[in-house]
Design a protein around this motif. Structure first.
Motif, PDB file in Angstrom:
ATOM      1  N   ILE A 172     -62.489  81.979 112.801  1.00  0.00           N
ATOM      2  CA  ILE A 172     -62.133  81.134 111.512  1.00  0.00           C
ATOM      3  C   ILE A 172     -61.048  80.827 110.934  1.00  0.00           C
ATOM      4  N   ILE A 173     -60.491  80.135 111.665  1.00  0.00           N
ATOM      5  CA  ILE A 173     -58.603  79.295 110.676  1.00  0.00           C
ATOM      6  C   ILE A 173     -58.769  79.155 109.794  1.00  0.00           C
TER       7      ILE A 173
ATOM      8  N   ARG B  73     -50.827  81.946 113.379  1.00  0.00           N
ATOM      9  CA  ARG B  73     -52.296  82.305 113.287  1.00  0.00           C
ATOM     10  C   ARG B  73     -53.084  81.045 114.170  1.00  0.00           C
ATOM     11  N   ALA B  74     -52.734  79.784 114.043  1.00  0.00           N
ATOM     12  CA  ALA B  74     -53.479  78.859 115.007  1.00  0.00           C
ATOM     13  C   ALA B  74     -53.354  79.252 116.119  1.00  0.00           C
TER      14      ALA B  74
ATOM     15  N   GLY C 282     -60.785  76.818 104.009  1.00  0.00           N
ATOM     16  CA  GLY C 282     -59.289  76.167 103.465  1.00  0.00           C
ATOM     17  C   GLY C 282     -58.316  75.629 103.773  1.00  0.00           C
ATOM     18  N   ALA C 283     -57.040  75.998 103.267  1.00  0.00           N
ATOM     19  CA  ALA C 283     -56.021  74.935 104.343  1.00  0.00           C
ATOM     20  C   ALA C 283     -56.050  75.047 105.502  1.00  0.00           C
ATOM     21  N   GLY C 284     -57.133  75.550 106.419  1.00  0.00           N
ATOM     22  CA  GLY C 284     -57.223  75.681 107.698  1.00  0.00           C
ATOM     23  C   GLY C 284     -58.206  74.013 108.328  1.00  0.00           C
TER      24      GLY C 284
ATOM     25  N   LEU D  40     -63.627  87.092 112.797  1.00  0.00           N
ATOM     26  CA  LEU D  40     -62.123  86.889 113.341  1.00  0.00           C
ATOM     27  C   LEU D  40     -61.626  85.697 111.854  1.00  0.00           C
ATOM     28  N   LEU D  41     -60.128  85.941 111.501  1.00  0.00           N
ATOM     29  CA  LEU D  41     -60.214  85.021 110.263  1.00  0.00           C
ATOM     30  C   LEU D  41     -58.557  85.564 110.215  1.00  0.00           C
ATOM     31  N   PHE D  42     -58.103  84.130 110.950  1.00  0.00           N
ATOM     32  CA  PHE D  42     -56.546  83.695 111.427  1.00  0.00           C
ATOM     33  C   PHE D  42     -56.087  82.950 110.491  1.00  0.00           C
TER      34      PHE D  42
END
Length: 124
Positions: free
Chosen positions: A6-7, A21-22, A45-47, A122-124
């Protein structure tokens, strides 16, 4: 192995952290696919701003993004609306996911679903 990536980082910040992160999220997705693992990449989110950036041919992560595009399963509908990314998400042909009904929003992507289904999340 089932991996949910999850970005959440914001490309607008143009920071090394957000880009890192991306990049690492996409590299992990590529590694999972290469090893035959089940993997899903989503944006919250902002991702939700990332798809519009990653589909630009001149973006340094474009080739990596295209190599994992089959694993991209969606972007949070409510987050895209809140962060001004709806048009970009739609233009990229990415599904807007709203399986988590939250009042005052058109619905969010459910992170809980991955957890409940036993995915490594996993969150990035």
């Amino acid at each position: 192995m089932k991996t949910a990536i999850i970005i959440i980082s914001d490309p607008k910040s143009n920071s090394d952290e957000a880009n890192g992160r991306a990049f690492n999220a996409l590299a992990l997705a590529q590694d999972c696919l290469k090893h035959g693992n089940e993997v899903e990449v989503t944006f919250i989110g902002a991702g939700t701003r990332w798809p519009a950036e990653l589909t630009k041919v001149a973006h340094p992560f474009n080739a990596l993004y295209n190599s994992v595009r089959e694993a991209v399963k969606g972007a949070s509908c409510g987050c895209a609306a809140a962060f001004g990314a709806t048009v970009g998400v739609e233009a990229c042909g990415i599904a807007q996911v709203k399986d988590n009904p939250v009042g005052g929003t058109p619905g969010l992507l459910s992170v809980r679903r991955y957890l409940a289904d036993g995915w490594t999340t996993l969150l990035f």
